[in-house]
Design a protein around this motif. Structure first.
Motif, PDB file in Angstrom:
ATOM      1  N   ALA A  11       0.826  -1.195   0.000  1.00 38.59           N
ATOM      2  CA  ALA A  11       0.000   0.000   0.000  1.00 38.59           C
ATOM      3  C   ALA A  11       0.867   1.254   0.000  1.00 38.59           C
ATOM      4  O   ALA A  11       1.998   1.236   0.490  1.00 38.59           O
ATOM      5  N   CYS A  47      -0.014  -4.992   5.057  1.00 34.37           N
ATOM      6  CA  CYS A  47       0.097  -5.167   6.493  1.00 34.37           C
ATOM      7  C   CYS A  47      -1.322  -5.291   7.043  1.00 34.37           C
ATOM      8  O   CYS A  47      -2.296  -4.947   6.376  1.00 34.37           O
ATOM      9  N   HIS A  50      -3.405  -1.989   6.913  1.00 32.85           N
ATOM     10  CA  HIS A  50      -3.933  -1.576   5.615  1.00 32.85           C
ATOM     11  C   HIS A  50      -5.018  -2.543   5.140  1.00 32.85           C
ATOM     12  O   HIS A  50      -5.980  -2.132   4.501  1.00 32.85           O
TER      13      HIS A  50
HETATM   14 ZN   LIG Z   1       0.587  -1.077   5.213  1.00 28.27          ZN
END
Ligand SMILES: [Zn+2]
Length: 82
Positions: A11, A47, A50
């Motif tokens: 991201a 992650c 995100h």
């Molecule tokens: Zn992230």
């Protein structure tokens, strides 16, 4: 796929910098329900933060509408009436 993405969250923040967190979740770039694919090209590493953020923006609109009704307007207690 994990190797392609370097084991890192793919991201990007609004300023264009890539998220430095390790990619712990595999995310569908386009949800399968919207015609997404299970091929590696249709997946990305995110992650958990995100991933959660993306998931809630995809399915969260209906949930947000439901959530509003939780707050009931305050009414005077019937025992206070004359
Ligand atoms: Zn992230």
């Amino acid at each position: 796929m994990i190797r392609r993405d370097g084991g890192q969250c793919t991201a990007r923040f609004s300023d264009g910098t890539r998220c430095p967190e390790p990619g712990t979740d595999v995310d569908h770039i386009v949800p399968v329900s919207l015609g997404g694919t299970d091929d590696l090209e249709g997946l990305q590493l995110l992650c958990s933060w995100h991933h959660q953020r993306k998931s809630s923006s995809e399915g969260g609109r209906a949930a947000a509408l439901t959530r509003k009704s939780v707050h009931r307007p305050r009414e005077p207690h019937p025992a206070l009436d004359d």
